[in-house]
Design a protein around this motif. Structure first.
Motif, mmCIF file in Angstrom:
data_model
loop_
_atom_site.group_PDB
_atom_site.id
_atom_site.type_symbol
_atom_site.label_atom_id
_atom_site.label_comp_id
_atom_site.label_asym_id
_atom_site.label_seq_id
_atom_site.Cartn_x
_atom_site.Cartn_y
_atom_site.Cartn_z
ATOM 1 N N ASP B 202 0.864 -1.166 0.000
ATOM 2 C CA ASP B 202 0.000 0.000 0.000
ATOM 3 C C ASP B 202 0.914 1.233 0.000
ATOM 4 O OD1 ASP B 202 -3.033 0.828 1.347
ATOM 5 O OD2 ASP B 202 -1.388 2.267 1.376
ATOM 6 N N ALA B 203 0.737 2.129 -0.995
ATOM 7 C CA ALA B 203 1.673 3.244 -1.141
ATOM 8 C C ALA B 203 1.595 4.204 0.040
ATOM 9 C CB ALA B 203 1.405 3.995 -2.439
ATOM 10 N N GLU B 204 0.394 4.369 0.610
ATOM 11 C CA GLU B 204 0.234 5.342 1.680
ATOM 12 C C GLU B 204 0.735 4.772 3.019
ATOM 13 O OE1 GLU B 204 -3.711 6.868 1.934
ATOM 14 O OE2 GLU B 204 -3.240 8.129 3.667
ATOM 15 N N TRP B 205 0.408 3.522 3.277
ATOM 16 C CA TRP B 205 0.698 2.953 4.591
ATOM 17 C C TRP B 205 1.961 2.103 4.602
ATOM 18 C CZ3 TRP B 205 -2.057 4.397 8.796
ATOM 19 C CH2 TRP B 205 -3.211 5.159 8.533
ATOM 20 N N ASP B 206 2.513 1.877 3.405
ATOM 21 C CA ASP B 206 3.750 1.116 3.291
ATOM 22 C C ASP B 206 3.646 -0.237 4.000
ATOM 23 O OD1 ASP B 206 6.296 0.795 2.253
ATOM 24 O OD2 ASP B 206 7.289 1.542 4.056
ATOM 25 N N GLU B 207 2.567 -0.934 3.707
ATOM 26 C CA GLU B 207 2.395 -2.264 4.291
ATOM 27 C C GLU B 207 1.846 -3.199 3.212
ATOM 28 O OE1 GLU B 207 -0.259 -1.307 7.436
ATOM 29 O OE2 GLU B 207 -2.015 -1.298 6.159
ATOM 30 N N PRO B 208 2.071 -4.514 3.362
ATOM 31 C CA PRO B 208 1.685 -5.465 2.316
ATOM 32 C C PRO B 208 0.208 -5.328 1.937
ATOM 33 C CG PRO B 208 3.013 -6.553 3.970
ATOM 34 C CD PRO B 208 2.746 -5.175 4.492
ATOM 35 N N PRO B 234 5.504 1.200 -11.195
ATOM 36 C CA PRO B 234 5.151 2.624 -11.272
ATOM 37 C C PRO B 234 6.181 3.451 -12.029
ATOM 38 C CG PRO B 234 5.227 1.835 -8.996
ATOM 39 C CD PRO B 234 5.928 0.830 -9.841
ATOM 40 N N LYS B 239 2.033 5.112 -13.494
ATOM 41 C CA LYS B 239 1.675 4.904 -12.088
ATOM 42 C C LYS B 239 0.331 5.534 -11.741
ATOM 43 C CE LYS B 239 4.718 8.569 -10.435
ATOM 44 N NZ LYS B 239 6.087 8.677 -9.978
ATOM 45 N N SER B 246 2.638 0.484 -4.266
ATOM 46 C CA SER B 246 4.068 0.638 -4.430
ATOM 47 C C SER B 246 4.639 -0.770 -4.622
ATOM 48 C CB SER B 246 4.621 1.303 -3.169
ATOM 49 O OG SER B 246 6.015 1.158 -3.121
ATOM 50 N N PHE B 247 5.705 -0.881 -5.398
ATOM 51 C CA PHE B 247 6.267 -2.198 -5.704
ATOM 52 C C PHE B 247 7.729 -2.252 -5.254
ATOM 53 C CE2 PHE B 247 2.704 -3.939 -8.260
ATOM 54 C CZ PHE B 247 1.914 -2.799 -8.342
ATOM 55 N N GLY B 248 8.658 -2.486 -6.147
ATOM 56 C CA GLY B 248 10.077 -2.553 -5.749
ATOM 57 C C GLY B 248 10.543 -3.990 -5.579
#
Lengths: 152, 558
Positions: B202-208, B234, B239, B246-248
């Motif tokens: 999750d791009a906002e919360w930076d969690e899976p 993205p 994006k 978010s990926f990476g």
């Protein structure tokens, strides 16, 4: 779905949990402007001021940053260093390289920080930890800021 | 012969690991190792298919002639082409395998051996594997829902229906996301199998944000299958179509997930990856505890498993040309041996599965007349795959320059897009197969020579950066109206030189403005006609096209 941070925060708001911050963050991202004394400081000056010229060893610091930034304006990074008393984060390619100095009190449960930083261009992000024994350790990560396109 | 050497090293190191493959090196090794009945009965089987790019019907697909590996990857599979490839894997020139896996003499061999792929043929192979091994697990590496006119019209539904009928048990993703978050969620909600992505956050919360793995229990063996979506979503694709995610590469996350599975006591850890071959190769050497990586994204068909430490890498090609069958010997939570076969789907040899053929016909029926309308004809081979312009790209660039009245054309270096052979009709769906996407607007703009060089340097670094973690897995941007030189050994910013306008022979001036048209911009709000309409209009005016390979790129350092 398993408990995640969002749910934890909702729970926290309901009085079920408390969050304690590890220490003060002097972050560019958080503060509207760097303190006047820090304006114009170079990477070398930041390091010299932080370490007092002491030698900085590699290893012992974990710096997590994306290889390629999805958005150069908000790049998520995290740093952890067991036994650290302070951590300095620098964006070496930014016009103002100082990002944050985080101080950990003796009661801090873990010595880690996470934030989002703005990167002007492709550059190295550096994290230097001042350990409780007074020694210094560092980690470095190259983050590419690209114009994108053409993925196959 | 790196794979063989590495196999021997691994075999010596573990003393028990053994392997069999359908090709040269592994075949000889197999003869030296006794295959007992016991071993055969203890196998866990996998079927792997990846990067189908929505090709429901059999296609021509010419493998690359130029596929450069940089730094440590130089000369290592998959960066081996043509005769070197045949030698490395002990494949006879002119044989069916040579046709399936390499580019040499492509047109003559295509006429001899016919088209490859077709999901009805794939279904036959999958059913045969399942008949022999009912516990076999079928995994889809992604880039499945995109790449054809029918997939674009149905927003991926035709492929979803086909893959569900095929009995896929887990998948990961890349181009799937170009239908946008809402459509992806709508499809995923209805999938009878998990849409895995340990690296989708999750791009906002930076969690899976998606299931990282699925644990299968088959025949008393517990198998953890981790999904790894394309890391540079993205950046390489728009994006704004999936801003929530978010990926990476997230190497640490991969290690954590592997450790979590090991902690649960699984017998086997498999990574279903869309990282691309070189990224997976590096990851395999750094993340500990992955038994098998089923790799995708870079469209490499490698006939033998590649060993990195104790991890086996399997690369299963693209466009439905191959299905990998991997049989693993797992005992007491340890991988002791394997058999592997990259099964080429020769459409004239493998009987179509009747149910799947009927389903494909049904999916195509509403669009049939549109799909099959003949727009023109080609007198020459049209292909794309390779690090630099193929003839399909040259034709597309010619169309862009003519129809959009531009000095310079830019066309994305994607690795999808089947070939056409001399004498083929060019049907509307053939144009779509080479251009179909949800952001196909053909823009026209002005760029300075300096900007143009910056764009080209940026793309070149996505391919030729010596560190695989900085490679995005596409090929070099295709150009029309200009020629250039590239030295791949130079750092970013110094690879491209001698930019010249081909019409006049004039050197491109950094300070001067030029008209540039192209497609597949990742920017929101890009305006222009759809690229397939631009190409169709040009081909209609031309009638019969003839495009010979051009020498607009001077390559050094390869």
């Amino acid at each position: 779905m398993k408990l995640n941070r969002r749910h934890a925060l909702i729970l926290g708001a309901g009085g079920m949990a408390g969050l304690a911050f590890a220490g003060p963050v002097l972050a560019q991202a958080a503060a509207p402007a760097a303190p006047a004394a820090d304006a114009g400081k170079t990477v070398e000056q930041w390091i010299a001021d932080f370490t007092g010229g002491a030698e900085v060893a590699e290893g012992g610091v974990k710096l997590n940053a994306p290889e390629i930034a999805e958005n150069g304006n908000t790049v998520p990074i995290s740093v952890s260093a067991e036994g650290a008393a302070e951590i300095l984060v620098l964006a070496t390619g930014n016009p103002t390289p100082g990002v944050a100095i985080v101080k950990f009190g003796p009661a801090a449960g873990s010595r880690q920080l996470a934030t989002r930083i703005r990167l002007a261009t492709t550059q190295d992000v550096v994290a230097i930890a001042k350990m409780e024994d007074g020694s210094f350790k560092q980690a470095k990560s190259n983050v590419k800021v690209t114009i994108g396109g053409c993925g196959g | 012969m790196i794979t063989k050497r590495e196999f021997l090293q691994a075999a010596l190191a573990t003393t028990a690991l053994w392997g069999v493959s359908g090709y040269g090196g592994w075949g000889r090794l197999a003869a030296q190792q006794a295959l007992s009945q016991d071993k055969l009965l203890e196998f866990q089987d996998f079927g792997h298919i990846t990067d189908i790019h929505a090709q429901l019907k059999p296609v021509w697909f010419r493998e690359p002639e130029v596929n450069i590996g940089v730094a440590e990857a130089r000369g290592r599979p998959p960066h081996v082409t043509g005769k070197d490839f045949l030698q490395m894997f002990n494949i006879a020139p002119g044989s069916p395998d040579a046709y399936a896996l390499t580019c040499d003499d492509f047109v003559a061999l295509a006429r001899t051996y016919g088209r490859m792929g077709g999901m009805d043929r794939v279904a036959t192979v999958v059913k045969a594997i399942r008949a022999a091994r009912p516990d076999a697990i079928l995994l889809d590496g992604g880039d499945t829902w995109h790449g054809s006119m029918t997939s674009l019209k149905t927003r991926g539904q035709d492929m979803v229906n086909v893959m569900n009928a095929l009995g896929v048990e887990a998948m990961t993703s890349h181009w799937e996301w170009t239908y946008g978050t809402e459509r992806v969620k709508e499809i995923v909600d209805g999938l009878p199998f998990p849409f895995l992505g340990a690296n989708i956050f999750d791009a906002e919360w930076d969690e899976p944000a998606f299931e990282p793995y699925k644990v299968f229990e088959k025949g008393g063996v517990r198998i953890g299958v981790i999904g790894q979506a394309f890391p540079y979503m993205p950046i390489a694709n728009p994006k704004w179509m999936f801003p929530e995610y978010s990926f990476g590469i997230r190497e640490e996350r991969m290690q954590a997930v592997v450790d979590e599975l090991r902690g649960q006591g699984v017998d086997l850890v498999v990574c279903l990856s869309h990282n691309g071959f070189d990224v997976d190769y590096k990851m395999a050497g750094r993340v500990k505890g992955i038994d098998v990586i089923l790799t995708g994204h870079t469209h490499d068909a490698v006939p033998e498993p590649v060993l990195v430490g104790e991890t086996i890498m399997i690369a299963s090609g693209s466009n439905g040309k191959f299905v990998s069958r991997v049989d693993l010997d797992v005992r007491d939570g340890k991988l002791l041996g394997f058999r592997h076969k990259l099964i080429p789907i020769f459409s004239d040899v493998i009987q179509p599965d009747a149910d799947m053929a009927a389903l494909i016909d049904k999916e195509r029926e509403p669009f049939k007349a549109d799909l099959e309308e003949v727009v023109g004809k080609t007198e020459s081979l049209l292909y794309r795959r390779g690090n630099f312009n193929g003839t399909w790209d040259d034709l597309i660039c010619d169309a862009i320059r003519a129809e959009r009245d531009a000095q310079i054309a830019l066309s994305p270096g994607v690795r999808w897009g089947p070939s056409l052979i001399p004498g083929d009709d060019i049907r509307r769906e053939d144009i779509h197969n080479a251009t179909s996407m949800t952001y196909g607007q053909c823009y026209r703009t002005e760029m300075t020579g300096e900007t143009l060089k910056t764009v080209m340097e940026d793309v070149a670094d996505n391919i030729f950066n010596p560190d695989p973690y900085y490679q995005q897995g596409g090929d070099m941007v295709r150009v029309g109206g200009i020629s250039y030189a590239i030295d791949i050994t130079k750092p970013m910013g110094s690879r491209i030189s001698a930019l010249t306008l081909t019409d006049t022979g004039e050197t491109v001036d950094p300070g001067k403005s030029y008209t540039v048209a192209g497609w597949a911009s990742v920017n929101e709000g890009t305006e222009g006609p759809q690229i397939w309409d631009v190409v169709e209009s040009h081909i209609r005016k031309t009638g019969t096209v003839r495009v010979e390979p051009r020498s607009t790129v001077t390559l050094t350092g390869a």
